[in-house]
Motif scaffolding. Sequence first.
Motif, PDB file in Angstrom:
ATOM      1  N   CYS A 140       0.859  -1.189   0.000  1.00 16.66           N
ATOM      2  CA  CYS A 140       0.000   0.000   0.000  1.00 16.66           C
ATOM      3  C   CYS A 140       0.896   1.239   0.000  1.00 16.66           C
ATOM      4  O   CYS A 140       1.684   1.451   0.920  1.00 16.66           O
ATOM      5  CB  CYS A 140      -0.906  -0.005   1.223  1.00 16.66           C
ATOM      6  SG  CYS A 140      -1.846   1.530   1.437  1.00 16.66           S
ATOM      7  N   CYS A 142       0.067   4.324   0.359  1.00 15.56           N
ATOM      8  CA  CYS A 142      -0.326   5.260   1.410  1.00 15.56           C
ATOM      9  C   CYS A 142       0.481   4.984   2.680  1.00 15.56           C
ATOM     10  O   CYS A 142       0.921   5.905   3.369  1.00 15.56           O
ATOM     11  CB  CYS A 142      -1.822   5.137   1.682  1.00 15.56           C
ATOM     12  SG  CYS A 142      -2.459   6.314   2.878  1.00 15.56           S
ATOM     13  N   CYS A 154      -5.939   5.093   7.238  1.00 11.88           N
ATOM     14  CA  CYS A 154      -5.336   3.931   6.599  1.00 11.88           C
ATOM     15  C   CYS A 154      -4.661   3.033   7.643  1.00 11.88           C
ATOM     16  O   CYS A 154      -5.264   2.664   8.644  1.00 11.88           O
ATOM     17  CB  CYS A 154      -4.355   4.386   5.518  1.00 11.88           C
ATOM     18  SG  CYS A 154      -3.832   3.038   4.412  1.00 11.88           S
ATOM     19  N   CYS A 160      -6.267  -0.504   6.411  1.00 13.63           N
ATOM     20  CA  CYS A 160      -5.480  -0.205   5.212  1.00 13.63           C
ATOM     21  C   CYS A 160      -6.389   0.007   4.004  1.00 13.63           C
ATOM     22  O   CYS A 160      -7.307  -0.791   3.752  1.00 13.63           O
ATOM     23  CB  CYS A 160      -4.499  -1.343   4.939  1.00 13.63           C
ATOM     24  SG  CYS A 160      -3.434  -1.040   3.510  1.00 13.63           S
ATOM     25  N   CYS A 161      -6.109   1.077   3.266  1.00 13.05           N
ATOM     26  CA  CYS A 161      -6.915   1.368   2.074  1.00 13.05           C
ATOM     27  C   CYS A 161      -6.443   0.563   0.864  1.00 13.05           C
ATOM     28  O   CYS A 161      -7.094   0.587  -0.185  1.00 13.05           O
ATOM     29  CB  CYS A 161      -6.869   2.857   1.748  1.00 13.05           C
ATOM     30  SG  CYS A 161      -5.226   3.460   1.286  1.00 13.05           S
ATOM     31  N   ASP A 162      -5.295  -0.119   0.996  1.00 12.57           N
ATOM     32  CA  ASP A 162      -4.776  -0.984  -0.061  1.00 12.57           C
ATOM     33  C   ASP A 162      -4.580  -0.223  -1.379  1.00 12.57           C
ATOM     34  O   ASP A 162      -4.940  -0.688  -2.453  1.00 12.57           O
ATOM     35  CB  ASP A 162      -5.710  -2.173  -0.290  1.00 12.57           C
ATOM     36  CG  ASP A 162      -4.981  -3.356  -0.912  1.00 12.57           C
ATOM     37  OD1 ASP A 162      -3.759  -3.442  -0.738  1.00 12.57           O
ATOM     38  OD2 ASP A 162      -5.641  -4.169  -1.579  1.00 12.57           O
ATOM     39  N   LYS A 163      -3.988   0.972  -1.265  1.00  9.02           N
ATOM     40  CA  LYS A 163      -3.733   1.810  -2.436  1.00  9.02           C
ATOM     41  C   LYS A 163      -2.430   1.364  -3.088  1.00  9.02           C
ATOM     42  O   LYS A 163      -1.346   1.737  -2.656  1.00  9.02           O
ATOM     43  CB  LYS A 163      -3.650   3.278  -2.016  1.00  9.02           C
ATOM     44  CG  LYS A 163      -3.382   4.239  -3.157  1.00  9.02           C
ATOM     45  CD  LYS A 163      -3.253   5.657  -2.637  1.00  9.02           C
ATOM     46  CE  LYS A 163      -2.929   6.623  -3.760  1.00  9.02           C
ATOM     47  NZ  LYS A 163      -2.755   8.012  -3.252  1.00  9.02           N
ATOM     48  N   ARG A 164      -2.541   0.575  -4.138  1.00 13.47           N
ATOM     49  CA  ARG A 164      -1.364   0.027  -4.805  1.00 13.47           C
ATOM     50  C   ARG A 164      -1.099   0.744  -6.126  1.00 13.47           C
ATOM     51  O   ARG A 164      -1.988   1.356  -6.698  1.00 13.47           O
ATOM     52  CB  ARG A 164      -1.544  -1.466  -5.057  1.00 13.47           C
ATOM     53  CG  ARG A 164      -1.793  -2.273  -3.789  1.00 13.47           C
ATOM     54  CD  ARG A 164      -1.970  -3.742  -4.105  1.00 13.47           C
ATOM     55  NE  ARG A 164      -2.296  -4.512  -2.912  1.00 13.47           N
ATOM     56  CZ  ARG A 164      -2.517  -5.815  -2.905  1.00 13.47           C
ATOM     57  NH1 ARG A 164      -2.457  -6.495  -4.042  1.00 13.47           N
ATOM     58  NH2 ARG A 164      -2.808  -6.442  -1.779  1.00 13.47           N
TER      59      ARG A 164
END
Length: 427
Positions: A140, A142, A154, A160-164
């Motif tokens: 992630c 973020c 997050c 966790c927003c899991d922004k990949r």
Amino acid sequence: MTTPRPAASRRSRSRANGDGTVYQRKDSRWEAAGYVLAPGNTRKRVRVYGTTRKDALVKLTEKIAASNRGLPVAAADSTVGAYLTYWLDGVAVHHLRENTHTRYAACIRLHLIPGLGAKKVARLTARDVRTFLDQLRTTCQCCAQEQDANQRRCCAIGQCCDKRLSPLTVTYVHSVLKSALEHAVREDELPRNVARNVKTAAPRPRRFRPLTAAEARQFLQTASGDRLHALYELALRTGLRKGEILGLHWEDLDLDAGTAGIHRSLQRTRTGGLTTMHTKTRASERRIALPTECVHSLKNHREHQQQERQVARTAWSDSRLVFTTPTGGPLDPANLTHRFGRLLNRAGLRRIRFHDLRHSTATLLLEQGVDLVVIKELLGHAHIGVTAGVYAHVRLRLQRQAIDTLNDVLSPTDDGTDDPPATAAVR
């Protein structure tokens, strides 16, 4: 008996204090060595190699010149972070566009230095690069860049927003690393580019939905009452890039002959603001034929611009650009994007990017059977493979239509009669 060299000859090959030394090795290569500024504000002796004395001397001179400008010269025993900083500010800056250099800098700062910066360049392995890229795909961002620390979101709150990163971004990071290490190989500082030994999955091409013929007609009809009608007509009928259109000067146009010369592009840069620069590639510099409708709309646009000049009087800025603000200044690409979005709303059309007008041009031409080579020259692609790759979906649809047409011919007729024999040979 060997005749000694004249003193003048020996003096002509001597080098001044601080210029380093140049000599030929036993393997016939030439080696040059000298002291330069290294990371940590220290002096370090570096060695470069060349096939001729001149090659080695040029490489050493470049390093000493960069050192004199205060740029640390990284060598193979430097860290990846130090080498990338040197390469970005001392090498890449001279052959990249400013916006491209800015993207490279962000890529190095956000991803490459945090992930690989502490490793030694000489000890970097393909496994290190592969592990790093795998972490980029799965981590992630973020959390990795600590964007959540101050705002308490997050991972900072356990959600966790899991922004990949997208596969396209991971490939871009990989390409920047390959370019940097390739320079080290050319400078004989590394024996091979380990980043090239790592294969990444090709990202899926960006999907776009170009305008259909009916939508294109609706768009042009709505744009007919717009102040920039000639701009939208030119974009859809010729496939020019946004920057190429905004960078057009009146002297680039020959409205009597119906042609336009594409020589420059208008871009907004961080340091220079709105800047006119060369076209994207050498192939992008071209002369194209203008459709009759574009010639008429450009003539009308020129008359309207003359009226705006008279209204503005002393406030008019004579930029010689074809498409300007009401006071003659250059149009900001971002403002054009906003205007284009509002025009789509007025036309009742779905939202697309301005660049999709270019895709619409090529798609409509392909569907009408225009040769791929002609489209490549019109769009200014460097290689026909680029044109064929981007518009592969159109070619597949045309193949389907051709197969269906052949199927209709081969299907038995109801009355049982045979078609007359073909008289023309297929080539």
